[in-house]
Design a protein around this motif. Structure first.
Motif, PDB file in Angstrom:
ATOM      1  N   GLU A  45      17.356  78.560   4.712  1.00  0.00           N
ATOM      2  CA  GLU A  45      16.639  77.076   4.576  1.00  0.00           C
ATOM      3  C   GLU A  45      16.694  76.362   6.055  1.00  0.00           C
ATOM      4  O   GLU A  45      15.472  76.070   6.439  1.00  0.00           O
ATOM      5  CB  GLU A  45      17.311  76.256   3.660  1.00  0.00           C
ATOM      6  CG  GLU A  45      17.159  76.585   2.216  1.00  0.00           C
ATOM      7  CD  GLU A  45      15.721  76.607   1.608  1.00  0.00           C
ATOM      8  OE1 GLU A  45      14.938  75.825   2.239  1.00  0.00           O
ATOM      9  OE2 GLU A  45      15.513  77.617   1.112  1.00  0.00           O
ATOM     10  N   ASP A  97      13.364  75.943   8.346  1.00  0.00           N
ATOM     11  CA  ASP A  97      12.919  74.463   9.017  1.00  0.00           C
ATOM     12  C   ASP A  97      12.804  74.656  10.576  1.00  0.00           C
ATOM     13  O   ASP A  97      11.940  73.949  11.218  1.00  0.00           O
ATOM     14  CB  ASP A  97      14.240  73.594   8.595  1.00  0.00           C
ATOM     15  CG  ASP A  97      14.351  73.178   7.044  1.00  0.00           C
ATOM     16  OD1 ASP A  97      13.180  73.369   6.339  1.00  0.00           O
ATOM     17  OD2 ASP A  97      15.266  72.766   6.680  1.00  0.00           O
ATOM     18  N   SER A 152       9.487  74.009  12.723  1.00  0.00           N
ATOM     19  CA  SER A 152       9.382  72.879  13.559  1.00  0.00           C
ATOM     20  C   SER A 152       9.021  73.414  14.924  1.00  0.00           C
ATOM     21  O   SER A 152       8.178  73.000  15.731  1.00  0.00           O
ATOM     22  CB  SER A 152      10.906  72.434  13.915  1.00  0.00           C
ATOM     23  OG  SER A 152      11.346  71.575  12.838  1.00  0.00           O
TER      24      SER A 152
END
Length: 246
Positions: A197, A201, A205
């Motif tokens: 996870e 992320d 980003s």
């Protein structure tokens, strides 16, 4: 000639008076119990001498009383002294000798028949006891054989149970090790999912940042270009910007 009732009463009174007047005799004392054993070859003369007090005694030279069973006991002398009275002489002389002889033979016949009957009963009982004993011995032998077989079988089962217990203990130890390994892998899986996870992320980003940098470069190169339709969630299909399905 048979004895009359009066003669029988006289005979009984004479026997009673004579037994009462016998020195050293004890009328109320029970007769001595003399045990006979089949395997005994010689009688115990000392015991036969001591046990003669309850019966009519026969004295030896040293004034020792003898039993009926003692080999030196004088039965004729004893009978003449205690069982043959003066009144008996008169009664017996008054009877027919042939009748007395027949009665004596009849009594002997009855005694012989009774002894044969008793021996037959004894032999029958002995045979039955022997058969019962043989049957019990066979049953005991079978019981011992069965007991031995069951003991051996129980020993085998005990050994098998012991081995099974050892195997079960080993499997339980292996299960504990596997459960510990499983817990470790579960923790690792949780770490991997968490890191996944985080990576997602970070990648998202990074993509957004790269997309924004690319748009800024396009604005510098083409200040008049309309970049409002551009979006990171769209893709180019046949020269058109199309939203990407989630």
């Amino acid at each position: 000639m048979a004895m009359s009732h009066e003669d029988m009463l006289k005979r009984a009174r004479q026997l009673k008076r004579q037994k009462t007047s016998t020195p050293g005799a004890s009328p109320s004392a029970p007769p001595p119990r003399i045990e006979l054993h089949e395997e005994a070859s010689e009688p115990d003369l000392e015991a036969l001498t001591r046990r003669s007090r309850a019966r009519a005694p026969l004295h030896t030279a040293d004034d020792t009383e003898l039993s009926f069973w003692h080999p030196q006991f004088l039965h004729s002398q004893h009978s003449r002294k205690h069982n043959y009275l003066r009144h008996d002489v008169n009664l017996l002389r008054a009877q027919d000798p042939q009748t007395l002889h027949e009665n004596l033979l009849a009594d002997l016949h009855r005694a012989e028949a009774s002894s044969i009957m008793l021996m037959d009963q004894f032999n029958l009982q002995s045979t039955q006891k022997s058969l019962d004993l043989e049957q019990k011995d066979r049953a005991l032998a079978l019981s011992k054989t069965e007991t031995s077989r069951l003991t051996t079988e129980v020993a085998k089962l005990t050994t098998q149970i012991k081995k099974s217990d050892e195997l079960l203990a080993d499997l339980q130890n292996q299960l504990k090790v596997l459960e510990a390994e499983k817990e470790k892998w579960v923790l690792k899986e949780k770490d991997f999912l968490h890191n996944s996870e985080l990576l997602k992320d970070q990648i998202g980003s990074s993509l957004n940042m790269g997309f924004q940098l690319a748009l800024e470069q396009v604005r510098v190169l083409y200040p008049d270009a309309d970049l409002s339709p551009a979006d990171i969630s769209k893709t180019v299909v046949d020269g058109q910007l199309v939203d990407i399905d989630d």
